[in-house]
Design an enzyme around this catalytic site. Structure first.
Site, short mmCIF file in Angstrom:
data_model
loop_
_atom_site.label_atom_id
_atom_site.label_comp_id
_atom_site.label_asym_id
_atom_site.label_seq_id
_atom_site.Cartn_x
_atom_site.Cartn_y
_atom_site.Cartn_z
N CYS A 122 0.83 -1.20 0.00
CA CYS A 122 0.00 0.00 0.00
C CYS A 122 0.87 1.26 0.00
O CYS A 122 1.54 1.54 0.98
CB CYS A 122 -0.91 -0.05 1.23
SG CYS A 122 -1.65 1.51 1.72
N CYS A 178 0.23 3.88 2.72
CA CYS A 178 0.65 3.35 4.02
C CYS A 178 2.12 3.65 4.27
O CYS A 178 2.53 3.92 5.40
CB CYS A 178 0.43 1.84 4.10
SG CYS A 178 -1.27 1.31 3.89
#
Length: 104
Positions: free
Chosen positions: A39, A42
């Site tokens: 991600c 993230c």
């Protein structure tokens, strides 16, 4: 400004089995960061949250959960987007956001 905390005192990479101890029974408020290695957002948000946890001097704890490794947690929280960040105080979710927050 509080004195910066030691990383190992405020940042935890947790497993499903550790949620009770690290999050629900935490003596301080918790930021629960649900992330994945793949991600992109993230990877940006994670270090910023870690920096905040250290600079807060122990006012809160950051608990990171890898959603790919800990699917029961993601399912229990009904995570639909990453990152998902939950504010937990006294074992209860008090705030939540998904995705990258606008810079504030």
């Amino acid at each position: 400004m509080p004195k910066p905390a030691k990383r190992e005192d405020v940042i935890f990479e947790a497993t499903t089995a550790q949620i009770q101890e690290l999050v629900l029974e935490s003596p301080v408020p918790v930021l629960l960061d649900i992330y994945a290695d793949w991600c992109g957002p993230c990877k940006v948000l994670g270090p910023a949250l870690e920096d905040m946890a250290i600079k807060s001097g122990g006012m809160f704890r950051l608990v990171k959960i890898n959603s790919d490794n800990e699917k029961p947690v993601s399912q229990a929280l009904e995570v639909t987007a990453l990152p998902s960040v939950y504010g937990v105080r006294d074992g209860k979710i008090v705030h939540m956001f998904q995705g990258m927050p606008k810079s504030e």
